[in-house]
Write an enzyme that holds these catalytic residues in place. Structure first.
Site, PDB file in Angstrom:
ATOM      1  N   HIS A   1       3.774   6.266   1.393  1.00 46.31           N
ATOM      2  CA  HIS A   1       2.827   7.059   0.615  1.00 46.31           C
ATOM      3  C   HIS A   1       2.345   8.328   1.324  1.00 46.31           C
ATOM      4  O   HIS A   1       1.170   8.504   1.631  1.00 46.31           O
ATOM      5  CB  HIS A   1       1.649   6.265   0.022  1.00 46.31           C
ATOM      6  CG  HIS A   1       1.235   5.009   0.734  1.00 46.31           C
ATOM      7  ND1 HIS A   1       1.425   3.765   0.212  1.00 46.31           N
ATOM      8  CD2 HIS A   1       0.653   4.819   1.922  1.00 46.31           C
ATOM      9  CE1 HIS A   1       0.959   2.869   1.040  1.00 46.31           C
ATOM     10  NE2 HIS A   1       0.493   3.478   2.094  1.00 46.31           N
TER      11      HIS A   1
ATOM     12  N   HIS B   1      -3.472  -9.766   4.854  1.00 46.06           N
ATOM     13  CA  HIS B   1      -3.724  -8.499   4.158  1.00 46.06           C
ATOM     14  C   HIS B   1      -2.893  -8.484   2.878  1.00 46.06           C
ATOM     15  O   HIS B   1      -1.705  -8.814   2.902  1.00 46.06           O
ATOM     16  CB  HIS B   1      -3.315  -7.372   5.118  1.00 46.06           C
ATOM     17  CG  HIS B   1      -3.427  -5.984   4.600  1.00 46.06           C
ATOM     18  ND1 HIS B   1      -4.337  -5.588   3.664  1.00 46.06           N
ATOM     19  CD2 HIS B   1      -2.726  -4.858   4.933  1.00 46.06           C
ATOM     20  CE1 HIS B   1      -4.197  -4.292   3.443  1.00 46.06           C
ATOM     21  NE2 HIS B   1      -3.213  -3.833   4.186  1.00 46.06           N
TER      22      HIS B   1
ATOM     23  N   GLU C   1      -1.983  -5.952   0.957  1.00 48.03           N
ATOM     24  CA  GLU C   1      -1.129  -4.804   0.604  1.00 48.03           C
ATOM     25  C   GLU C   1       0.319  -5.303   0.522  1.00 48.03           C
ATOM     26  O   GLU C   1       0.752  -6.173   1.292  1.00 48.03           O
ATOM     27  CB  GLU C   1      -1.273  -3.657   1.616  1.00 48.03           C
ATOM     28  CG  GLU C   1      -0.652  -2.383   1.076  1.00 48.03           C
ATOM     29  CD  GLU C   1      -1.075  -1.104   1.809  1.00 48.03           C
ATOM     30  OE1 GLU C   1      -1.720  -1.182   2.873  1.00 48.03           O
ATOM     31  OE2 GLU C   1      -0.730  -0.019   1.293  1.00 48.03           O
TER      32      GLU C   1
ATOM     33  N   ASP D   1       3.294  -4.499   1.262  1.00 42.81           N
ATOM     34  CA  ASP D   1       4.310  -4.563   2.314  1.00 42.81           C
ATOM     35  C   ASP D   1       4.207  -5.892   3.074  1.00 42.81           C
ATOM     36  O   ASP D   1       5.148  -6.298   3.761  1.00 42.81           O
ATOM     37  CB  ASP D   1       4.229  -3.367   3.272  1.00 42.81           C
ATOM     38  CG  ASP D   1       2.831  -3.044   3.745  1.00 42.81           C
ATOM     39  OD1 ASP D   1       1.856  -3.444   3.086  1.00 42.81           O
ATOM     40  OD2 ASP D   1       2.704  -2.380   4.789  1.00 42.81           O
TER      41      ASP D   1
ATOM     42  N   HIS E   1      -7.390  -1.956   7.402  1.00 38.77           N
ATOM     43  CA  HIS E   1      -7.833  -0.767   6.733  1.00 38.77           C
ATOM     44  C   HIS E   1      -8.117  -0.966   5.242  1.00 38.77           C
ATOM     45  O   HIS E   1      -8.349   0.011   4.526  1.00 38.77           O
ATOM     46  CB  HIS E   1      -6.790   0.345   6.902  1.00 38.77           C
ATOM     47  CG  HIS E   1      -5.501   0.078   6.149  1.00 38.77           C
ATOM     48  ND1 HIS E   1      -4.945   1.033   5.331  1.00 38.77           N
ATOM     49  CD2 HIS E   1      -4.719  -1.011   6.032  1.00 38.77           C
ATOM     50  CE1 HIS E   1      -3.834   0.539   4.781  1.00 38.77           C
ATOM     51  NE2 HIS E   1      -3.684  -0.680   5.200  1.00 38.77           N
TER      52      HIS E   1
ATOM     53  N   ASP F   1      -1.950  -4.919  10.243  1.00 37.69           N
ATOM     54  CA  ASP F   1      -1.682  -3.478  10.397  1.00 37.69           C
ATOM     55  C   ASP F   1      -2.197  -2.915  11.726  1.00 37.69           C
ATOM     56  O   ASP F   1      -1.638  -1.940  12.246  1.00 37.69           O
ATOM     57  CB  ASP F   1      -2.345  -2.696   9.254  1.00 37.69           C
ATOM     58  CG  ASP F   1      -1.511  -2.712   7.978  1.00 37.69           C
ATOM     59  OD1 ASP F   1      -0.280  -2.848   8.073  1.00 37.69           O
ATOM     60  OD2 ASP F   1      -2.101  -2.588   6.890  1.00 37.69           O
TER      61      ASP F   1
ATOM     62  N   TYR G   1       0.518   6.396  13.684  1.00 35.27           N
ATOM     63  CA  TYR G   1       0.058   5.344  12.767  1.00 35.27           C
ATOM     64  C   TYR G   1      -1.479   5.363  12.684  1.00 35.27           C
ATOM     65  O   TYR G   1      -2.066   5.294  11.606  1.00 35.27           O
ATOM     66  CB  TYR G   1       0.571   4.008  13.293  1.00 35.27           C
ATOM     67  CG  TYR G   1       0.385   2.834  12.385  1.00 35.27           C
ATOM     68  CD1 TYR G   1       1.411   2.413  11.550  1.00 35.27           C
ATOM     69  CD2 TYR G   1      -0.806   2.123  12.369  1.00 35.27           C
ATOM     70  CE1 TYR G   1       1.254   1.324  10.719  1.00 35.27           C
ATOM     71  CE2 TYR G   1      -0.978   1.034  11.546  1.00 35.27           C
ATOM     72  CZ  TYR G   1       0.061   0.634  10.725  1.00 35.27           C
ATOM     73  OH  TYR G   1      -0.107  -0.453   9.900  1.00 35.27           O
TER      74      TYR G   1
ATOM     75  N   HIS H   1       3.792  -4.365  11.832  1.00 35.34           N
ATOM     76  CA  HIS H   1       4.778  -3.278  11.764  1.00 35.34           C
ATOM     77  C   HIS H   1       5.245  -2.942  13.177  1.00 35.34           C
ATOM     78  O   HIS H   1       4.406  -2.763  14.080  1.00 35.34           O
ATOM     79  CB  HIS H   1       4.172  -1.999  11.179  1.00 35.34           C
ATOM     80  CG  HIS H   1       3.793  -2.099   9.736  1.00 35.34           C
ATOM     81  ND1 HIS H   1       4.714  -2.205   8.719  1.00 35.34           N
ATOM     82  CD2 HIS H   1       2.585  -2.079   9.136  1.00 35.34           C
ATOM     83  CE1 HIS H   1       4.081  -2.253   7.559  1.00 35.34           C
ATOM     84  NE2 HIS H   1       2.788  -2.185   7.779  1.00 35.34           N
TER      85      HIS H   1
HETATM   86 FE1  FEO Z   1      -1.945  -1.967   4.821  1.00 33.56          FE
HETATM   87 FE2  FEO Z   1       1.081  -2.505   6.322  1.00 33.56          FE
HETATM   88  O1  FEO Z   1      -0.160  -2.518   4.918  1.00 33.56           O
END
Ligand code: FEO
Length: 386
Positions: free
Chosen positions: A24, A78, A80, A82, A144, A163, A191, A222
């Site tokens: 994004h 989390h 999100e 991903d 986040h 994250d 990041y 990640h």
């Molecule tokens: Fe906030 Fe890696 O997703």
């Protein structure tokens, strides 16, 4: 790729996204990975999952260790997608699996997927015993997302940080001692600047929450897993979240006929004369996410745009929107630019920077092509102001 052992009973079963180049708006030129972890105990636990299209790849890795239907718990740090994207498919295949999430995580998972998952919500300090292992949950709202949580496994001294402390890097190597530390730190900085920066206050709270834990491994969601450089990345987070900046100036601009560029070069050389490190960054050549990485440690942010159709250039507008969202604090800023007749751009840039809460220097504009005399005055003006 095969599962990778962190310790005797703990495996990385994530996937590497070699082709990811845009997250994004954040340019991920080194790709990324979605790290999921399988913990073998009397009860079997999966911590986080992967993006939905990679679900089968993750299941192949899990199958190399155990039958995936034997998983008892999915800890969703989390929501999100991903990290949660594969949860609906896993819940279908493992009907009795229990999902553990923060209270906000439970809400977010239900709102995302509209599925009747079996979810247990946990609060700070709650524990889950799976046999010889005990997981402790530490919700870290807004690091986040509102639902964000980290999970600590005391017996192995592993922090599953989701994250936090991550980097967008696609590699076959999994641990920090296997890969260039310089690149890992560069990507961790990028990041932080592009994802975590607006939540620096919450990061400070999170670092306090974690300060009492003995951490040998930070298993991020990640990129690379921290093992040899745990204290280094924690110290960097401490520094980045404290708004510490260096004697460094960024001069960011776009230009139509090199007039704004001439002003940018003059401003940059004035900073150099005053002993500042500086970066001259054209928006034609630099991605806004790379500019943000430089801003993380910069004291001054100077932004230049000529006027086009009564406005700043669209490249500059996009950068300023991105900058405002990431909200670096306590910086000094300056707007500049050339124009032909209307000259509205400099005022617009000035107002945009001011709305970020920066301390503003006087804006500077010039009609058509800056001559030597004007550039000399500009240099003196900047030298006097910094
Ligand atoms: Fe906030 Fe890696 O997703």
């Amino acid at each position: 790729m095969k599962p990778v052992k962190l310790t005797e009973n703990i495996y990385w079963v994530g996937v590497v996204d070699w082709r990811l180049r845009n997250f994004h708006g954040y340019m991920t030129q080194r790709g990324s990975s979605y790290n999921a972890y399988l913990i073998i105990d009397e009860k079997i636990t999966l911590i986080d999952t992967v993006k939905a299209p990679f679900c089968d790849e993750m299941l192949t890795k899990i199958s190399a260790v155990i039958d995936p239907s034997k998983i008892d718990y999915i800890i969703s740090n989390h929501a999100e997608m991903d990290h949660s994207g594969a949860i609906p498919e896993l819940a279908k295949r493992i009907p009795n699996v229990e999902i553990i999430a923060s209270a906000n995580g439970e809400k977010a998972l239900k709102e995302h997927f509209k599925e009747n998952f079996k979810i247990k919500s946990v609060k700070a300090g709650d524990k889950l015993n799976t046999g010889k292992y005990t997981f402790t949950f530490v919700p870290e709202p807004m690091v986040h997302w509102p639902d964000s949580m980290v999970t600590y496994l005391e017996e192995e001294r592993i922090l599953f940080s989701n994250d936090a402390f991550g980097q967008h890097i696609a590699t076959s190597e999994r641990f920090d001692y296997e890969y260039s530390l310089e690149i890992i730190m560069e990507e961790a900085r990028k990041y932080y600047a592009n994802i975590v920066l607006p939540y620096s206050q919450q990061v400070q709270r999170a670092l306090k929450d974690l300060s009492g834990l003995k951490i040998d491994i930070i298993a991020t969601s990640h990129g690379i897993i921290w093992r040899q450089h745990v204290s280094k990345i924690m110290a960097e987070y401490q520094k980045w979240s404290s708004n510490e900046y260096k004697k460094k100036a960024l001069v960011i601009y776009d230009t139509m006929w090199h007039s704004t560029e001439k002003m940018a070069e003059t401003i940059a050389s004035a900073f150099s004369e005053k002993g500042y490190n500086y970066r001259l960054m054209s928006l034609q050549d630099n991605h806004i996410s790379d500019i943000m990485t430089e801003i993380l440690e910069a004291e001054y942010i100077c932004v230049g745009s000529p006027t086009l159709n009564n406005n700043m250039l669209p490249t500059v507008a996009a950068f300023l929107t991105y900058l405002k969202g990431l909200a670096p604090k306590e910086r000094k800023a300056m707007a500049f630019g050339s124009y032909g007749w209307g000259g509205q751009s400099v005022k617009q840039v000035h107002e945009a920077l001011e709305s970020c809460g920066f301390t503003m220097l006087e804006p500077v504009s010039f009609k058509y092509i800056p001559d030597e005399e004007f550039l000399k005055t500009l240099r003196e003006k900047v030298l006097a102001a910094i």
